[in-house]
Motif scaffolding. Structure first.
Motif, short mmCIF file in Angstrom:
data_model
loop_
_atom_site.label_atom_id
_atom_site.label_comp_id
_atom_site.label_asym_id
_atom_site.label_seq_id
_atom_site.Cartn_x
_atom_site.Cartn_y
_atom_site.Cartn_z
N LEU A 33 -4.15 -23.88 -14.29
CA LEU A 33 -4.95 -23.70 -13.09
C LEU A 33 -6.00 -22.63 -13.36
N GLU A 34 -7.26 -22.96 -13.14
CA GLU A 34 -8.34 -21.99 -13.29
C GLU A 34 -8.50 -21.19 -12.00
N ARG A 35 -9.08 -20.00 -12.12
CA ARG A 35 -9.27 -19.16 -10.93
C ARG A 35 -10.59 -18.41 -10.99
N ASP A 36 -11.08 -18.08 -9.82
CA ASP A 36 -12.14 -17.11 -9.65
C ASP A 36 -11.53 -15.87 -9.03
N THR A 37 -11.87 -14.71 -9.54
CA THR A 37 -11.32 -13.45 -9.04
C THR A 37 -12.31 -12.76 -8.12
N GLU A 38 -11.81 -12.26 -7.01
CA GLU A 38 -12.63 -11.51 -6.06
C GLU A 38 -11.90 -10.23 -5.69
N ILE A 39 -12.62 -9.13 -5.58
CA ILE A 39 -12.05 -7.87 -5.13
C ILE A 39 -12.38 -7.69 -3.64
N LEU A 40 -11.36 -7.56 -2.82
CA LEU A 40 -11.54 -7.35 -1.39
C LEU A 40 -11.23 -5.89 -1.08
N ASN A 41 -12.26 -5.15 -0.70
CA ASN A 41 -12.07 -3.74 -0.37
C ASN A 41 -11.42 -3.61 1.01
N LEU A 42 -10.53 -2.63 1.13
CA LEU A 42 -9.75 -2.42 2.34
C LEU A 42 -10.27 -1.21 3.12
N PRO A 43 -9.95 -1.11 4.39
CA PRO A 43 -10.49 -0.02 5.22
C PRO A 43 -10.12 1.38 4.74
N ASP A 44 -8.99 1.53 4.03
CA ASP A 44 -8.58 2.87 3.59
C ASP A 44 -9.14 3.26 2.23
#
Length: 340
Positions: A33-44
């Motif tokens: 399975l291939e993937r794209d990676t994303e960084i999701l920044n959090l409020p803290d």
């Protein structure tokens, strides 16, 4: 009408032992399975890493499937590859949220994640609601991720999340009882493996920043049970007074009667991470919840034989439920929380 029923899982011939079922997924080839990676920044100021299955649907209103992994799991966990690949093949936009520190890079803050840590998942699901407002969304959680997800849906009520349904797989719904189960017999091997991974991450953080745990690396290394680790590390890192306080407040089992969102729970009676009478210890689930218990299956195992080949029953069962929920209006879904 009872909401606790037998699952239709049948283990492959000669492979019904609970430890064989638990370990077998790791002995099979990992599903490609291939993937794209994303960084999701959090409020803290911290972040979580997202893994989006490729190829993704072109339509913005394509249904969205969210997976939350288990303790020290991630995109390369066998169950994750099996379930995500199957959901993606159905045409669902499929994504895994890695808990803090479980992606390719350590998280930024002097904390980690735990079984009752619902804030990041809540933030992520709200993010998906803004990004794909017209898409049906279903979330699933495995083991620790399953407990977390059930706690989240109980906290938020039927309309508090943009989800059509939730699925929990092999969830440790009574954390204290599960910590006890993992401290006996062959199950200690699973405990030792998981603790080693957790402690290595903490030792790496201790080398770069002070942590509020009051232990040396040597003392940390000597913690030999989840009770000890959660008392000395998990609890102080996340605002609990003790392991007992953490287990009591983070266990989702006590909230099963409060769940309003259509929910499916998949469980094996022989799960070596759990006491055999787990659901006898818990309150009756609400009418929105369906619990399917297989006699065999181990912990996140559920490997069956199909046309002479081994395959994941979990992936098939999850996909059947996705098809059910994607084809029924939301106000009727609580009545159709059943196998196809």
């Amino acid at each position: 009408m009872t909401r606790i029923v037998p699952a239709d899982f049948r283990p492959a011939k000669g492979l019904s032992n609970r430890h064989v079922q638990t370990l077998l997924p790791r002995l099979r080839p990992l599903t490609a399975l291939e993937r794209d990676t994303e960084i999701l920044n959090l409020p803290d100021g911290d972040f979580v890493e997202l893994a989006w299955a490729r190829p993704a649907p072109l339509q913005n209103d394509a249904p969205v499937f969210v997976l939350f992994h288990g303790l020290e799991g991630g995109f390369d966990s066998p169950y994750a590859r099996d379930i995500m690949a199957s959901a993606s093949a159905l045409g669902w936009r499929t994504v895994m949220m890695h808990f803090r520190g479980c992606g390719r890079a350590p998280n930024r803050l002097p904390r980690a994640y735990h079984s009752g840590d619902t804030a990041d998942a809540y933030w992520f699901i709200a993010h998906l609601a803004r990004r794909y407002p017209r898409a049906i969304k279903v979330a699933a959680g495995v083991s620790l991720g399953g407990n977390m997800l059930l706690k989240l849906v109980a906290e938020q009520g039927g309309d508090g999340l943009d989800l059509a349904g939730a699925i929990a797989i092999s969830a440790p719904l009574d954390l204290a009882a599960c910590a006890d189960a993992l401290n006996h017999g062959f199950s200690r091997h699973y405990q030792r493996y998981l603790l080693k991974s957790l402690k290595l991450k903490v030792i790496a953080k201790m080398a770069t920043e002070p942590l509020p745990i009051g232990l040396s690396s040597y003392q940390l290394g000597r913690l030999d049970s989840f009770w000890a680790y959660d008392n000395e590390v998990t609890a102080p890192l996340h605002g609990f007074s003790s392991a007992s306080d953490y287990y009591r407040r983070a266990s989702a089992g006590r909230l099963l009667g409060d769940i309003e969102l259509p929910t499916l729970i998949l469980h094996a009676a022989d799960d070596p991470f759990m006491p055999g009478d787990l659901f006898e210890r818990l309150p009756r689930p609400s009418d929105a919840v369906r619990v399917e218990i297989a006699s065999h299956g181990g912990h996140v195992g559920f490997i069956e034989s199909h046309r002479g080949r081994l395959r994941s029953w979990l992936a098939q069962r999850v996909c059947h439920q996705l098809q059910d929920w994607s084809s029924v209006p939301r106000h009727l879904q609580v009545m159709t929380n059943r196998p196809s």
